[in-house]
Design an enzyme around this catalytic site. Structure first.
Site, PDB file in Angstrom:
ATOM      1  CD  GLU A  76      -2.903   0.825   2.711  1.00 42.40           C
ATOM      2  OE1 GLU A  76      -3.306   2.355   2.978  1.00 42.40           O
ATOM      3  OE2 GLU A  76      -2.439   0.317   2.744  1.00 42.40           O
ATOM      4  CG  ASP A  77       1.492   3.148   3.195  1.00 44.84           C
ATOM      5  OD1 ASP A  77       0.170   3.110   2.211  1.00 44.84           O
ATOM      6  OD2 ASP A  77       1.606   2.308   4.481  1.00 44.84           O
TER       7      ASP A  77
END
Length: 697
Positions: A76-77
Site C-alpha cells: 500500500e505505502d
C-alpha cells in the site's frame, strides 16, 4: 520497538522449527521498503509493522502470520508489489498481505464507498484465511495506541469512530476481548473526551479511597471457596470506563448510581468446579435475582464461556463475579487467536465458521456502499438472545430480532418461504420481537416470497441483505417483463423484421451487458422508443417528429402477474382497481405509475411517457378509497365495518376527516378484487340506515 534478533527469538521460543532466515529477510525487507518514511509521532514508519508483528508473537501465531504483519503496509505505502512478495515469501503470505492491503488509491470513490470497498475486500480475504483478520486487528490496535500523535482532530475522530463501529465489534465477535476493550477505551477517549476524563477521574478517586477493599473482597471469595476444599485464583478489577459510560447512557443514571463498579474473576481447573463455585458464592452472599448467566452450557457465538453472577456484599455493595476454567479464560481473552496459535493449528469452533459464512452472504448480497456498511455492522454487533427450533436446536440472534430474522438465521430458503410463525406454540405476527428462550416455528409456503415491508422490522444484516436482494431481483424481472412487452410493440413499427442477432447488436450499441438489461432499461424508461429503434435499425427513427417521445401502441400492455410496488405503482391520487380503464406513466429509473384514465393528475403530465395498460385476468394489491358520511349515533361505525366484513373487504386505513353535530365523515381504504367488488360495497353502504352518503374517491 523490537529489534530484529528479539523478534526472531520470540518466534523461536514457541516455534523452534520456524525459518529464521525467512524471518530475518522479512524484517530487512520492510525496513528497506519503508526507508525514510515517518509516522505522525516522528518514529520511522517501519516501527509500526514491527510492533504489529510483536503483537502477533504475543498470541504465538505461526511464521507466515508474523511475516504478513511485517509486510502488511509495503504494497500500500511503498513500491513493493504483490508479485514480488509472492516470489520472495510465498503465495500464502502474498494472499494475506493482499487481504490486509486497503484500496485507498481508488480516487474516484467517495469516502463511504472507499470504506465499504476496503471492508468488502478485507472480509472476503478473511473468509479465505482468518489470519488476515488477526493481523488487521493488531494493525488497528497499534494505530489506536499512537492515534494521539495525529494533529487533525477530525481525522482522529474519524479513525476512532471507525474503530468503535467496525473493528472493536469485530474483535468482540471473534472473542478477542483484550483487543476489544483496549480499542474501545482508546476510541472513547477521542470521541467523548469529557466523559472519559470524568469517569477515569472518578475511578482514580475510588482507587485512592479504596483502602484495599478490592483485595479484601478477593481474599474473602478465596477463603469461602478454600473452606470447601477448592483451589482457585481470584482477582478483582474496576469495570471498563467505556462499559460504565455505556451503562450510564442506557440507564440514564449518574456515575454514583452505578452500583457494580467492581468485578471479580475466579479461575478453576475443571468445568464442574465452575458450577460448584457458584453454589458456594450463592450460599455465602445474597445473589441478585435475574443476574445469573450460564455461558458454559450455551456459549456465545464467538465461543465465550463463563458463569456470571452478581452478589450483594457488605453495605449493599454489588459485585459481579465471573467463573471459568483456565482453558476458557485463554479462549475468552484471545478468542479466534487462541485457535490459530502455533500449537492449535487453526482449528475453528463451529460457531465461528457459521458466523463467517453468514457474513459472506451479507457481503455478497449488499448492493452498494451504504448497504454493505449497514448490514456488516448489524452482523457483527454482539448484544444477543437465544432462541430454539421446535426440535431444540439453539440459535443466537441480536436483541430485537423477529421470526423473520430467526428464519434467515436457520436457512436463507426458510426465510424466503416464511408466511407466519408460532412462538412458544402461539401464532404471532412476523414482526414480533423474540425473547430469550423462545421456541420458534416458521410456517412456510413454496409460493411465498420476501416482502419489502419486512425491512421495517427485521434487524439482522443477513436477513436485510437477503430480502433486499430478492426484492431487487423480482423488481428487475418485472421491469424486464414490462420492457419486453414494450419491445415487442416497438419492433412492429420498424421497416423490417429483426431477429436475435439484431437485438444482440442493439445491446452492444447501447453499451449494455445483456438482453435482460435492455428490457429492464425499456421498462423503466431509461431508454425511449426512438433510442431502441435506432439501436436495432440505425436510421429507422429519423422520420419521427423530434417532439414525439412516445409512440401509439398496437395493443394495451397487460400488468397481469406483476406485483404492485415492484414494476409498477398504483397511484394514490385515484386508487385504480381492476375494471377501471387505466394508463401508465413512465418515469426514468422509477417504473410505471398506474392511473385511472379519468385521474386529474394526468392533466399535469402532458410531457410524460404514457403507456396504454390493461389489468389482465387477475391483479393483486388494488386498494379502493371511499368517502362515507355516517349519522352521528352509537353503533353506526360498527354497522359499516360489518358491511365491509360481509363483503370480504379488508380495511387498510380508516380516518375521520370531519365531524359535526349530526354527521361524521370518514375516508376508508379497502383491499378489493376488482371494480365490481368495490361497486357492491358502495351499494351495500347506500342501502344502510347508518350511512347518509357513500361515494368512491
Amino acid at each position: 520497538m523490537l529489534r530484529q534478533y528479539e523478534l526472531v527469538e520470540r518466534v523461536k521460543s514457541y516455534a523452534p522449527d520456524a525459518d529464521e532466515q525467512m524471518l530475518n529477510r522479512a524484517y530487512v525487507y520492510t525496513v528497506q521498503k519503508h526507508g525514510t518514511q515517518k509516522r505522525a509521532s516522528g518514529d520511522p514508519y517501519f516501527s509500526h509493522p514491527v510492533e504489529v508483528a510483536g503483537l502477533m508473537t504475543e498470541l504465538k501465531l505461526d511464521q507466515d502470520t508474523i511475516i504478513t504483519a511485517l509486510l502488511h503496509d509495503t504494497v500500500e505505502d511503498t513500491l513493493a508489489t504483490i508479485e514480488e512478495v509472492e516470489r520472495l515469501f510465498g503465495p500464502a503470505v502474498a494472499r494475506m498481505v493482499d487481504g490486509v492491503t486497503k484500496l485507498s488509491k481508488i480516487e474516484a470513490m467517495s469516502e463511504k464507498e472507499r470504506a465499504a470497498e476496503n471492508l468488502r475486500k478485507f472480509l472476503l480475504a478473511m473468509s479465505e484465511d482468518l489470519r488476515v483478520l488477526l493481523v488487521k486487528l493488531a494493525d488497528r490496535l497499534h494505530n489506536m495506541r499512537t492515534l494521539h500523535y495525529i494533529k487533525s482532530e477530525d481525522k482522529r475522530r474519524r479513525i476512532a469512530k471507525e474503530t468503535m463501529e467496525i473493528y472493536a465489534p469485530l474483535a468482540e465477535r471473534v472473542g478477542m476481548y483484550e483487543y476489544m476493550r483496549e480499542m474501545q477505551l482508546l476510541a472513547f477517549q477521542q470521541l467523548e473526551p469529557e466523559a472519559y476524563a470524568t469517569i477515569t477521574g472518578r475511578l482514580a478517586q475510588i482507587r485512592n479511597q479504596d483502602n484495599g477493599q478490592v483485595d479484601a473482597i478477593a481474599l474473602a471469595i478465596s477463603q469461602a471457596l478454600a473452606e470447601q476444599g477448592m483451589q482457585v485464583k481470584v482477582w478483582g478489577r474496576e469495570k471498563h470506563p467505556y462499559s460504565i459510560w455505556r451503562k450510564m447512557a442506557e440507564r440514564h443514571v449518574h456515575f454514583d448510581q452505578i452500583t457494580d463498579i467492581m468485578a471479580f474473576r475466579v479461575l478453576v481447573d475443571k468445568v464442574e468446579d465452575c458450577y460448584r463455585t457458584i453454589g458456594v458464592l450463592h450460599t455465602t452472599w445474597q445473589a441478585l435475582p435475574g443476574k445469573f448467566k450460564d455461558y458454559i452450557s450455551t456459549p456465545k457465538a464467538n465461543g465465550y464461556q463463563s458463569l456470571h453472577t452478581t452478589l450483594i456484599y457488605e453495605n449493599s455493595m454489588r459485585m459481579e463475579v465471573q467463573t471459568r476454567t483456565w482453558d476458557m479464560h485463554q479462549t475468552n481473552e484471545y478468542g479466534l487467536a487462541a485457535h490459530w496459535s502455533y500449537k492449535q493449528g487453526g482449528v475453528l469452533p463451529d460457531g465461528q465458521v457459521g458466523w463467517l459464512r453468514d457474513l459472506l452472504e451479507v457481503v455478497d448480497a449488499s448492493h452498494d456502499a451504504e448497504e454493505l456498511l449497514e448490514n456488516t455492522k448489524m452482523a457483527i454487533y454482539q448484544d444477543r438472545i437465544f432462541a430454539f427450533t421446535p426440535k431444540g436446536k439453539l440459535f443466537q440472534l441480536p436483541k430485537g430480532a423477529t421470526p423473520i430474522d430467526f428464519a434467515y438465521t436457520v436457512h436463507s430458503d426458510l426465510g424466503s418461504m416464511a408466511v407466519g410463525a408460532k412462538i412458544n406454540g402461539r401464532h404471532m405476527p412476523l414482526r414480533t420481537p423474540l425473547g430469550n428462550g423462545d421456541v420458534v416455528e416458521i410456517i412456510k409456503s413454496r409460493n411465498a416470497s420476501p416482502q419489502l415491508s419486512w425491512l421495517g422490522f427485521c434487524v439482522t444484516g443477513k436477513a436485510r441483505a437477503a430480502i433486499r436482494r430478492a426484492v431487487r431481483q423480482k423488481e428487475r424481472a418485472e421491469q424486464a417483463a414490462i420492457g419486453r412487452q414494450l419491445f415487442e410493440d416497438i419492433i412492429t413499427r420498424l421497416p423490417s423484421k429483426v431477429g436475435k442477432k439484431a437485438t444482440a447488436e442493439a445491446v452492444k450499441r447501447l453499451g449494455l451487458k445483456s438482453e435482460d438489461e435492455l428490457m429492464a432499461a425499456i421498462g423503466t424508461a431509461k431508454l425511449d422508443d426512438r433510442q431502441v429503434m435506432e439501436a436495432l435499425v440505425p436510421g429507422s427513427a429519423k422520420h419521427l417528429p423530434e417532439a414525439e417521445n412516445w409512440l401509439k401502441q398496437e395493443r394495451a400492455i397487460s400488468i397481469k402477474g406483476l406485483t404492485a410496488g415492484m414494476a409498477f405503482q398504483l397511484a394514490s391520487c385515484c386508487h385504480p382497481v381492476p375494471g377501471d380503464r387505466i394508463v401508465g406513466v413512465r418515469k426514468p429509473g422509477v417504473g410505471v405509475e398506474v392511473h385511472s384514465i379519468a385521474c386529474h393528475a394526468l392533466l399535469d403530465g402532458e410531457d410524460s411517457d404514457w403507456l396504454d395498460l390493461s389489468w389482465g385476468e387477475t391483479t393483486t394489491g388494488a386498494v379502493g378509497r371511499l368517502r362515507c358520511v355516517l349519522y352521528n349515533r352509537p353503533g353506526t361505525l360498527a354497522e359499516v365495518t360489518g358491511i365491509f366484513a360481509a363483503n370480504m373487504a379488508n380495511i387498510t386505513q380508516l380516518q375521520n376527516t370531519s365531524r359535526d353535530g349530526l354527521f361524521g365523515t370518514y375516508e376508508v381504504d379497502l383491499e378489493v378484487s376488482d371494480l365490481a367488488h368495490l361497486t357492491r360495497i358502495v351499494s351495500s353502504l347506500r342501502a344502510s340506515d347508518a350511512v347518509a352518503q357513500a361515494d368512491r374517491l
